[in-house]
Each structure stands twice: as structure tokens, then as C-alpha cells.
Design a protein around this motif. Sequence first.
Motif, PDB file in Angstrom:
ATOM      1  N   SER A 155      12.748  14.954 -45.387  1.00  0.00           N
ATOM      2  CA  SER A 155      12.656  16.411 -46.139  1.00  0.00           C
ATOM      3  C   SER A 155      11.602  16.174 -47.102  1.00  0.00           C
ATOM      4  N   PRO A 156      10.366  16.812 -46.458  1.00  0.00           N
ATOM      5  CA  PRO A 156       9.995  16.024 -47.167  1.00  0.00           C
ATOM      6  C   PRO A 156       9.543  17.261 -48.312  1.00  0.00           C
ATOM      7  N   SER A 157       9.601  16.873 -49.381  1.00  0.00           N
ATOM      8  CA  SER A 157       9.045  18.005 -50.659  1.00  0.00           C
ATOM      9  C   SER A 157       7.711  17.859 -51.445  1.00  0.00           C
ATOM     10  N   PRO A 158       7.665  18.715 -52.212  1.00  0.00           N
ATOM     11  CA  PRO A 158       5.821  18.682 -53.138  1.00  0.00           C
ATOM     12  C   PRO A 158       5.944  16.941 -53.671  1.00  0.00           C
ATOM     13  N   ASN A 159       7.033  17.054 -54.575  1.00  0.00           N
ATOM     14  CA  ASN A 159       6.607  15.839 -55.132  1.00  0.00           C
ATOM     15  C   ASN A 159       6.116  14.370 -54.338  1.00  0.00           C
ATOM     16  N   GLN A 160       6.783  14.670 -52.764  1.00  0.00           N
ATOM     17  CA  GLN A 160       5.739  13.733 -52.108  1.00  0.00           C
ATOM     18  C   GLN A 160       4.458  13.341 -52.159  1.00  0.00           C
ATOM     19  N   THR A 161       4.066  14.837 -51.964  1.00  0.00           N
ATOM     20  CA  THR A 161       2.699  14.836 -51.369  1.00  0.00           C
ATOM     21  C   THR A 161       1.571  13.500 -52.717  1.00  0.00           C
ATOM     22  N   SER A 162       1.199  12.555 -52.391  1.00  0.00           N
ATOM     23  CA  SER A 162       0.117  11.483 -52.906  1.00  0.00           C
ATOM     24  C   SER A 162      -0.525  11.002 -51.201  1.00  0.00           C
ATOM     25  N   LEU A 163      -1.390   9.769 -51.899  1.00  0.00           N
ATOM     26  CA  LEU A 163      -1.994   9.199 -51.198  1.00  0.00           C
ATOM     27  C   LEU A 163      -1.500   7.726 -50.620  1.00  0.00           C
ATOM     28  N   TYR A 164      -1.156   7.769 -49.166  1.00  0.00           N
ATOM     29  CA  TYR A 164      -0.193   6.660 -48.901  1.00  0.00           C
ATOM     30  C   TYR A 164      -0.432   5.162 -48.381  1.00  0.00           C
ATOM     31  N   PHE A 165      -0.375   4.130 -48.530  1.00  0.00           N
ATOM     32  CA  PHE A 165      -0.967   3.461 -47.696  1.00  0.00           C
ATOM     33  C   PHE A 165      -0.054   1.737 -47.321  1.00  0.00           C
ATOM     34  N   CYS A 166      -0.296   1.361 -46.078  1.00  0.00           N
ATOM     35  CA  CYS A 166       0.089   0.258 -45.489  1.00  0.00           C
ATOM     36  C   CYS A 166      -0.064  -0.884 -45.763  1.00  0.00           C
ATOM     37  N   ALA A 167       0.884  -1.251 -46.106  1.00  0.00           N
ATOM     38  CA  ALA A 167      -0.447  -3.154 -46.385  1.00  0.00           C
ATOM     39  C   ALA A 167       0.512  -3.896 -45.248  1.00  0.00           C
ATOM     40  N   SER A 168       0.048  -5.982 -44.975  1.00  0.00           N
ATOM     41  CA  SER A 168       0.727  -6.665 -44.612  1.00  0.00           C
ATOM     42  C   SER A 168       0.068  -8.187 -45.040  1.00  0.00           C
ATOM     43  N   SER A 169       1.088  -8.445 -44.940  1.00  0.00           N
ATOM     44  CA  SER A 169       0.660  -9.978 -45.517  1.00  0.00           C
ATOM     45  C   SER A 169       1.296 -11.154 -44.296  1.00  0.00           C
ATOM     46  N   PHE A 170       0.958 -12.304 -45.083  1.00  0.00           N
ATOM     47  CA  PHE A 170       1.310 -13.459 -43.303  1.00  0.00           C
ATOM     48  C   PHE A 170       2.492 -13.609 -43.644  1.00  0.00           C
ATOM     49  N   ARG A 171       3.265 -13.855 -44.709  1.00  0.00           N
ATOM     50  CA  ARG A 171       4.604 -13.336 -44.751  1.00  0.00           C
ATOM     51  C   ARG A 171       4.468 -13.333 -46.137  1.00  0.00           C
ATOM     52  N   HIS A 172       6.476 -13.497 -46.019  1.00  0.00           N
ATOM     53  CA  HIS A 172       6.464 -12.472 -47.859  1.00  0.00           C
ATOM     54  C   HIS A 172       5.835 -13.931 -49.249  1.00  0.00           C
ATOM     55  N   GLY A 173       6.061 -13.256 -50.102  1.00  0.00           N
ATOM     56  CA  GLY A 173       5.166 -14.459 -51.496  1.00  0.00           C
ATOM     57  C   GLY A 173       4.321 -14.507 -52.439  1.00  0.00           C
ATOM     58  N   PRO A 174       3.926 -14.694 -53.284  1.00  0.00           N
ATOM     59  CA  PRO A 174       2.957 -14.276 -54.206  1.00  0.00           C
ATOM     60  C   PRO A 174       1.407 -14.534 -54.203  1.00  0.00           C
ATOM     61  N   TYR A 175       1.173 -15.506 -53.127  1.00  0.00           N
ATOM     62  CA  TYR A 175       0.005 -16.731 -52.913  1.00  0.00           C
ATOM     63  C   TYR A 175      -0.951 -15.296 -51.937  1.00  0.00           C
ATOM     64  N   ASN A 176      -0.266 -14.622 -51.241  1.00  0.00           N
ATOM     65  CA  ASN A 176      -0.693 -14.588 -49.777  1.00  0.00           C
ATOM     66  C   ASN A 176      -1.508 -12.824 -49.754  1.00  0.00           C
ATOM     67  N   GLU A 177      -2.450 -12.964 -50.103  1.00  0.00           N
ATOM     68  CA  GLU A 177      -3.120 -11.576 -50.071  1.00  0.00           C
ATOM     69  C   GLU A 177      -2.994 -10.876 -48.736  1.00  0.00           C
ATOM     70  N   GLN A 178      -2.638  -9.326 -49.522  1.00  0.00           N
ATOM     71  CA  GLN A 178      -2.074  -8.395 -48.564  1.00  0.00           C
ATOM     72  C   GLN A 178      -3.589  -7.561 -47.987  1.00  0.00           C
ATOM     73  N   PHE A 179      -3.151  -6.910 -47.307  1.00  0.00           N
ATOM     74  CA  PHE A 179      -4.242  -6.267 -46.435  1.00  0.00           C
ATOM     75  C   PHE A 179      -4.038  -4.978 -45.938  1.00  0.00           C
ATOM     76  N   PHE A 180      -4.934  -4.122 -46.395  1.00  0.00           N
ATOM     77  CA  PHE A 180      -4.470  -2.864 -46.708  1.00  0.00           C
ATOM     78  C   PHE A 180      -4.712  -1.843 -45.399  1.00  0.00           C
ATOM     79  N   GLY A 181      -4.521  -0.711 -45.410  1.00  0.00           N
ATOM     80  CA  GLY A 181      -4.258  -0.390 -44.005  1.00  0.00           C
ATOM     81  C   GLY A 181      -5.666   2.094 -45.070  1.00  0.00           C
ATOM     82  N   PRO A 182      -6.509   2.189 -44.365  1.00  0.00           N
ATOM     83  CA  PRO A 182      -7.214   3.787 -44.644  1.00  0.00           C
ATOM     84  C   PRO A 182      -6.693   3.729 -45.726  1.00  0.00           C
ATOM     85  N   GLY A 183      -5.120   4.354 -45.721  1.00  0.00           N
ATOM     86  CA  GLY A 183      -4.557   5.504 -46.471  1.00  0.00           C
ATOM     87  C   GLY A 183      -3.579   6.808 -45.543  1.00  0.00           C
ATOM     88  N   THR A 184      -3.385   7.442 -45.895  1.00  0.00           N
ATOM     89  CA  THR A 184      -2.959   8.746 -45.540  1.00  0.00           C
ATOM     90  C   THR A 184      -2.621   9.205 -46.269  1.00  0.00           C
TER      91      THR A 184
END
Lengths: 116, 114
Positions: free
Chosen positions: B80-109
Motif C-alpha cells: 500500500s504505497p504512500s507518498p513518503n515512499q517516493t524515492s530512488l530504489y536500488f537493488c544490489a547483489s554480491s557473491f556472498r554476505h560479508g564485509p569484504y565483498n563488493e556489491q553490484f548495483f542495478g540502474p535504479g527505479t
Amino acid sequence: AQSVTQLDSHVSVSEGTPVLLRCNYSSSYSPSLFWYVQHPNKGLQLLLKYTSAATLVKGINGFEAEFKKSETSFHLTKPSAHMSDAAEYFCVVSDRRETSGSRLTFGEGTQLTVNP
Amino acid sequence: EAQVTQNPRYLITVTGKKLTVTCSQNMNHEYMSWYRQDPGLGLRQIYYSMNVEVTDKGDVPEGYKVSRKEKRNFPLILESPSPNQTSLYFCASSFRHGPYNEQFFGPGTRLTVL
């Protein structure tokens, strides 16, 4: 808890002059630190990362950053700015607990303008 | 080409109308995450997933849901979207969890809720 402060929201330089983007961090554990760049209407791209090896880290496009534990800083530098460097830059910290699930904490960003 | 894709790239909707933003990665990454980006606030994590059927809340999960039924996909659901959810959204992925792994980002929505 961890946090990141980017000390300048906007930095403006002339093409060919040095770039300095400042970042201070706070972390309860030994941190990993990253700089990401975001060009207009693009996703974020990794510039460089520090994960406890050499304190001077070299990244892509001539950027580098130095981890200074005593100053809790991780400033990003480049000797000579290029027009294509104009973008927003994010300093990011991740603590080293494996259970943190790669929770990155982002700074608020620094907008870099490069003037001809 | 290794990448993270998001759809749609732009969306304008009205308050209360359920929507889903899809995210897919082709790198066989275990870890996926959703962020929202708002001016002056940097990126804030909404939800993350360490693997299939394993999801957890990030820093700003209120008003969002996620699922991870397949390794490659990690949709973000606004029931149930509300106006305060107006934003730029990014999805990201990395090989596995953990602080050493680079995250790869999508282009945004870019989402606008009226």
C-alpha cells in the motif's frame, strides 16, 4: 554501531587540479571501507575498497584513498581531475562481523563538479 | 554480461495501489539487497537476503516486503504505497554476505507515489 560522515556535500574543482573528498567513519569493529561513484542516472560503481591490507588503496580511474585509523578517516584523492569525474561519490563502511550480513552504511554523498 | 537488472526504471502510481519492483542478477550471487536513496540521506538499506528463502530487515523496512524464492530474483513489494515512499530504489547483489565483498548495483527505479 557504525556511521560515516562525508565532510563536504559539494566540491568544485578545475580540470587538471587535484581532487580531495573527505570521509570520516565510526565503527565498533575493524571496518571495511569503500568508495562508490554514481554518475547521473546510473547505478553505483565501486571505485576502491579497504579491507585491512595496505592502508593506501588504489582504485579505478586514477583514484586512491588512504586509511588512517588514528584519524578515523578514509579520504579519496586524485592528482588531476577530468571532466568525466563529475559525479556523486559515496563513502561506505561495513563492519567485520560476519553476522552483519554485509550491512553497508552509506555517507550522505559528495557531489563533485569539474569546471573546464 | 554480468549485471543486475531492475524493472520498471520509472514508475508513477497512486497511494494504496500495490506494486512490485523486480530485481534480477545473472552472477549466481547469494546475497541481494534493496536500498532507497533520498537527497541528503545517502542510501539506506530496506531489506536483504543472504540466500534463497532467507531474508531480513534492513534499516528502513516499514511499508515494504520482499521474497527470495529463486537465487537470481529478489522483488520488492509495496502493498500500500504512500507518498513518503517516493524515492530512488536500488537493488544490489554480491557473491556472498560479508564485509569484504563488493556489491553490484542495478540502474535504479525512480518511484513517485501521488
